[in-house]
Structure formats: structure tokens, C-alpha cells
Design a protein around this motif. Structure first.
Motif, PDB file in Angstrom:
ATOM      1  N   LYS A 124       1.743   8.839   4.737  1.00  0.00           N
ATOM      2  CA  LYS A 124       2.885   8.669   5.885  1.00  0.00           C
ATOM      3  C   LYS A 124       2.433   7.462   6.537  1.00  0.00           C
ATOM      4  O   LYS A 124       1.714   6.549   7.256  1.00  0.00           O
ATOM      5  N   ARG A 125       3.479   6.417   7.019  1.00  0.00           N
ATOM      6  CA  ARG A 125       3.473   5.546   7.590  1.00  0.00           C
ATOM      7  C   ARG A 125       4.169   5.833   8.905  1.00  0.00           C
ATOM      8  O   ARG A 125       5.383   6.489   8.714  1.00  0.00           O
ATOM      9  N   ILE A 126       3.574   6.580  10.458  1.00  0.00           N
ATOM     10  CA  ILE A 126       3.954   6.200  10.945  1.00  0.00           C
ATOM     11  C   ILE A 126       4.055   6.016  12.194  1.00  0.00           C
ATOM     12  O   ILE A 126       4.750   6.349  12.962  1.00  0.00           O
ATOM     13  N   ASN A 127       4.245   4.532  11.999  1.00  0.00           N
ATOM     14  CA  ASN A 127       4.666   3.415  12.916  1.00  0.00           C
ATOM     15  C   ASN A 127       4.693   2.268  11.746  1.00  0.00           C
ATOM     16  O   ASN A 127       4.664   1.747  10.946  1.00  0.00           O
ATOM     17  N   TRP A 165       1.374  -1.158   0.178  1.00  0.00           N
ATOM     18  CA  TRP A 165       0.140   0.158   0.118  1.00  0.00           C
ATOM     19  C   TRP A 165       1.007   1.286   0.323  1.00  0.00           C
ATOM     20  O   TRP A 165       0.134   2.383  -0.388  1.00  0.00           O
ATOM     21  N   GLN A 166       1.822   1.267   0.723  1.00  0.00           N
ATOM     22  CA  GLN A 166       2.750   2.580   0.499  1.00  0.00           C
ATOM     23  C   GLN A 166       3.436   2.598  -0.586  1.00  0.00           C
ATOM     24  O   GLN A 166       3.741   3.269  -0.958  1.00  0.00           O
ATOM     25  N   GLY A 167       3.623   1.736  -2.062  1.00  0.00           N
ATOM     26  CA  GLY A 167       4.030   1.766  -2.840  1.00  0.00           C
ATOM     27  C   GLY A 167       3.060   2.484  -3.542  1.00  0.00           C
ATOM     28  O   GLY A 167       3.469   3.084  -4.723  1.00  0.00           O
ATOM     29  N   ILE A 168       1.911   1.900  -3.452  1.00  0.00           N
ATOM     30  CA  ILE A 168       0.286   2.218  -5.040  1.00  0.00           C
ATOM     31  C   ILE A 168      -0.117   3.775  -4.515  1.00  0.00           C
ATOM     32  O   ILE A 168       0.015   4.451  -4.794  1.00  0.00           O
TER      33      ILE A 168
END
Length: 100
Positions: A59-62, A51-54
Motif C-alpha cells: 500500500k502506498r500510504i503517501n 516497486w508498486q508494480g512489482i
């Protein structure tokens, strides 16, 4: 006689990116919960890295939460962020340091 099992499935439309509030890892590999503005939650079986790539703006907070930065209401003093659906998540120490 074989009777097929009908499951209630839903394809996540990538155009719904603006309606997503957060994506949270559920602890059971590789299931994640996607929460929308309307309050609906969908369980998906893709990793947070996928999902981070899509959704590269998210923002990935943790380790287990990916949030939509457009849905942030406020940053609280105790390393927490409050989102538009009143949910609160805590930043990891390293991610919080990069904010300031």
C-alpha cells in the motif's frame, strides 16, 4: 595498472517480499530504502512506482512510502500507521479518507 573497484552490492530477491516491512523514498532521485524484518536496510535505485508494480499487495500510504500490509500492527488516531519494526508513518489526507 588498473585495479577494479569492488562494491558491496546485493541483488534484491523478489521472493523476499514477505520479509520487506517498507520501501521509503530517500529524496535523492531515484534512491529508495528497503527495510527488512531482520533490521537490514538496502538502498535501491528503482522508483516507488516500479516497486508498486512489482509488489501489488503493498500500500502506498503517501508520496514517499510503500508499506507491506502484513506488517501493520495498528492504525493510530492521528493518521499514522505503526509497523512491526515499531516505525511509524503518516497517511496522506486522501489515502486516509479511503480507509474509512
Amino acid at each position: 595498472m588498473y585495479t577494479p573497484i569492488i562494491r558491496n552490492t546485493r541483488v534484491l530477491n523478489l521472493l523476499e517480499e514477505k520479509a520487506i516491512v517498507y520501501i521509503k523514498h530517500l529524496g535523492s532521485q531515484p534512491y529508495n530504502e528497503v527495510k527488512f524484518d531482520c533490521g537490514k536496510k538496502v538502498i535501491v535505485s528503482y522508483s516507488l512506482n516500479y516497486w508498486q508494480g512489482i509488489f501489488q499487495d503493498f500500500k502506498r500510504i503517501n508520496k514517499s512510502v510503500l508499506i507491506n500490509p502484513q506488517k501493520i500492527i495498528s492504525l493510530l488516531k492521528s493518521q499514522e500507521v505503526e509497523l512491526s519494526d515499531n516505525s511509524r508513518f503518516t497517511y496522506s489526507r486522501r489515502k486516509y479518507r479511503t480507509l474509512s
